[in-house]
Design an enzyme around this catalytic site. Structure first.
Site, PDB file in Angstrom:
ATOM      1  N   ARG A  56      13.926  -5.111 -10.780  1.00 35.39           N
ATOM      2  CA  ARG A  56      12.597  -4.415 -10.898  1.00 35.39           C
ATOM      3  C   ARG A  56      12.418  -3.283 -11.995  1.00 35.39           C
ATOM      4  NH1 ARG A  56      12.542  -1.679  -5.228  1.00 35.39           N
ATOM      5  NH2 ARG A  56      10.303  -1.128  -5.569  1.00 35.39           N
ATOM      6  N   GLN A  86       5.285   7.463  -3.078  1.00 35.22           N
ATOM      7  CA  GLN A  86       6.421   6.477  -2.344  1.00 35.22           C
ATOM      8  C   GLN A  86       7.091   5.755  -3.538  1.00 35.22           C
ATOM      9  OE1 GLN A  86       5.267   5.158   1.708  1.00 35.22           O
ATOM     10  NE2 GLN A  86       3.181   5.516   0.752  1.00 35.22           N
ATOM     11  N   ASN A  87       6.311   5.472  -4.487  1.00 42.63           N
ATOM     12  CA  ASN A  87       6.877   4.470  -5.554  1.00 42.63           C
ATOM     13  C   ASN A  87       8.025   5.080  -6.387  1.00 42.63           C
ATOM     14  OD1 ASN A  87       4.439   2.994  -4.684  1.00 42.63           O
ATOM     15  ND2 ASN A  87       3.417   3.675  -6.372  1.00 42.63           N
ATOM     16  N   VAL A  88       8.815   4.204  -6.811  1.00 41.03           N
ATOM     17  CA  VAL A  88       9.790   4.651  -7.408  1.00 41.03           C
ATOM     18  C   VAL A  88       9.898   4.396  -9.003  1.00 41.03           C
ATOM     19  CG1 VAL A  88      11.759   4.435  -5.581  1.00 41.03           C
ATOM     20  CG2 VAL A  88      11.261   2.255  -7.094  1.00 41.03           C
ATOM     21  N   ASP A  89       8.653   3.746  -9.431  1.00 40.85           N
ATOM     22  CA  ASP A  89       8.203   3.473 -10.719  1.00 40.85           C
ATOM     23  C   ASP A  89       7.928   5.063 -11.420  1.00 40.85           C
ATOM     24  OD1 ASP A  89       5.350   2.123  -9.542  1.00 40.85           O
ATOM     25  OD2 ASP A  89       5.322   3.889 -10.743  1.00 40.85           O
ATOM     26  N   HIS A 104      10.520   8.684  -2.540  1.00 35.87           N
ATOM     27  CA  HIS A 104      11.613   7.554  -2.180  1.00 35.87           C
ATOM     28  C   HIS A 104      12.526   7.433  -3.257  1.00 35.87           C
ATOM     29  CE1 HIS A 104       8.781   5.681   1.142  1.00 35.87           C
ATOM     30  NE2 HIS A 104       9.349   6.850   1.326  1.00 35.87           N
ATOM     31  N   THR A 171      -1.429   2.477   0.050  1.00 36.79           N
ATOM     32  CA  THR A 171      -0.164   2.241   0.989  1.00 36.79           C
ATOM     33  C   THR A 171      -0.662   1.781   2.335  1.00 36.79           C
ATOM     34  OG1 THR A 171       1.485   3.465   2.080  1.00 36.79           O
ATOM     35  CG2 THR A 171      -0.445   4.842   1.440  1.00 36.79           C
TER      36      THR A 171
HETATM   37  N1  APR Z   1      -5.062  -1.127  -5.309  1.00 40.07           N
HETATM   38  C1  APR Z   1      -5.018  -0.315  -4.272  1.00 40.07           C
HETATM   39  N2  APR Z   1      -4.440  -0.788  -3.083  1.00 40.07           N
HETATM   40  C2  APR Z   1      -3.767  -1.973  -3.315  1.00 40.07           C
HETATM   41  C3  APR Z   1      -3.700  -2.967  -4.262  1.00 40.07           C
HETATM   42  C4  APR Z   1      -4.531  -2.523  -5.305  1.00 40.07           C
HETATM   43  N3  APR Z   1      -4.830  -3.039  -6.531  1.00 40.07           N
HETATM   44  N4  APR Z   1      -3.351  -4.123  -4.166  1.00 40.07           N
HETATM   45  C5  APR Z   1      -2.615  -3.875  -2.891  1.00 40.07           C
HETATM   46  N5  APR Z   1      -2.946  -2.704  -2.177  1.00 40.07           N
HETATM   47  C6  APR Z   1      -2.294  -2.231  -1.033  1.00 40.07           C
HETATM   48  C7  APR Z   1      -2.208  -3.137   0.163  1.00 40.07           C
HETATM   49  O1  APR Z   1      -3.704  -3.286   0.752  1.00 40.07           O
HETATM   50  C8  APR Z   1      -1.420  -2.235   0.973  1.00 40.07           C
HETATM   51  O2  APR Z   1      -2.237  -1.431   2.109  1.00 40.07           O
HETATM   52  O3  APR Z   1      -1.208  -1.435  -1.210  1.00 40.07           O
HETATM   53  C9  APR Z   1      -0.820  -1.308  -0.051  1.00 40.07           C
HETATM   54  C10 APR Z   1       0.665  -1.854   0.029  1.00 40.07           C
HETATM   55  O4  APR Z   1       1.551  -1.726   1.147  1.00 40.07           O
HETATM   56  P1  APR Z   1       2.845  -1.921   1.053  1.00 40.07           P
HETATM   57  O5  APR Z   1       3.284  -3.152   0.453  1.00 40.07           O
HETATM   58  O6  APR Z   1       3.362  -1.559   2.521  1.00 40.07           O
HETATM   59  O7  APR Z   1       3.791  -0.562   0.278  1.00 40.07           O
HETATM   60  P2  APR Z   1       3.799   0.754   0.474  1.00 40.07           P
HETATM   61  O8  APR Z   1       2.775   1.385   1.620  1.00 40.07           O
HETATM   62  O9  APR Z   1       3.963   1.739  -0.506  1.00 40.07           O
HETATM   63  O10 APR Z   1       5.324   0.925   1.327  1.00 40.07           O
HETATM   64  C11 APR Z   1       6.018   2.096   1.649  1.00 40.07           C
HETATM   65  O11 APR Z   1       7.896   1.038   2.317  1.00 40.07           O
HETATM   66  O12 APR Z   1       9.466  -0.724   1.611  1.00 40.07           O
HETATM   67  C12 APR Z   1       9.273   0.823   1.694  1.00 40.07           C
HETATM   68  O13 APR Z   1      10.125   2.437   0.170  1.00 40.07           O
HETATM   69  C13 APR Z   1       9.250   1.371   0.245  1.00 40.07           C
HETATM   70  O14 APR Z   1       7.761   3.140  -0.638  1.00 40.07           O
HETATM   71  C14 APR Z   1       7.899   1.697   0.229  1.00 40.07           C
HETATM   72  C15 APR Z   1       7.474   2.050   1.427  1.00 40.07           C
END
Ligand code: APR
Length: 228
Positions: A56, A86-89, A104, A171
């Protein structure tokens, strides 16, 4: 200037080419989260964990901030923008955002396994077996794993409790305690959700939904707020 607090997740970085977690083809479809992002996984097979984060980190070094990140920087002209991610980037920082809180952890940092206060920048993309802290212990990714505490959560809740506007971008609001931050927003403060998909936020009927990707949705938000 009004305090605008932004909670971002993996979707914020999707248009930069970084994968989300829970969508089709997401990271948790390919990897067992408990093998690569938990203390148990680290204890069982640390080389797999190091490889997961090295992959990653390598990809992160080849990507750049997208229009959504840059639009949030633009908003700093008119708002006191505080980002809780919540992103680590490091794409918010690389875009130029000044106030970024990582709930995170940070992919480009490592930390000691005997003294969590010892945190180091990782040069390049690779953290290897045998990379030791100054106290001689193996370095681990400076990332909050499942089952571990989120040290910044109180600070984040305090920030949200003073938000005059709360914006949630990219998120799924699936993971606590981050998802619980919305409960700290003052009743009088409007909430905007920017996401191309449906995001359920139980108990909140007064949410303004911008059903767009981050790269478009944040500019949409700028337009909406410029009329307020
Ligand atoms: N723009 C905006 N939102 C988007 C896009 C985009 N281009 N593409 C996808 N999404 C949305 C999806 O619809 C979803 O609601 O981003 C969200 C991603 O959700 P997850 O994959 O669950 O990611 P996240 O909510 O950040 O996860 C939270 O879970 O695994 C742990 O620690 C990890 O920080 C992470 C946490």
């Amino acid at each position: 200037m009004k305090r605008l607090v932004v909670l971002t997740g993996a979707g914020m970085s999707a248009e930069s080419g970084l994968r989300t977690f829970r969508e089709m083809g997401g990271l948790w479809e390919e990897y067992d989260v408990y093998e690569v992002a938990s203390p148990g996984g680290w204890a069982r097979d640390r080389s797999l964990v190091l490889r997961f984060y090295n992959d990653r980190r390598k990809q992160l070094l080849e990507t750049s901030p997208n229009k959504g990140h840059l639009a949030l920087v633009e908003m700093e002209k008119d708002f006191d923008v505080q980002i809780i991610t919540q992103n680590v980037d490091d794409l918010h920082e690389r875009a130029g955002s000044k106030n970024v809180m990582h709930l995170h952890g940070e992919l480009r940092k490592s930390r000691s396994t005997v003294d969590p206060g010892l945190v180091y920048e990782i040069e390049g993309w690779e953290l290897k077996e045998g990379d030791l802290c100054e106290k001689g212990s193996q370095l681990r990714p400076h990332v909050v794993w499942f089952g571990e505490a989120v040290p910044a959560i109180e600070q984040a809740a305090e920030l949200v409790s003073r938000a005059e506007i709360l914006v949630i971008i990219g998120t799924s609001m699936n993971v606590y305690p981050a998802a619980g931050l919305i409960n700290h927003v003052p009743y009088t403060s409007p909430i905007y959700v920017i996401d191309p998909n449906e995001v359920s936020v139980p108990g909140f009927s007064r949410i303004n939904v911008i059903r767009e990707k981050a790269g478009t949705g944040v500019y949409e938000l700028i337009k909406i707020l410029s009329h307020d």
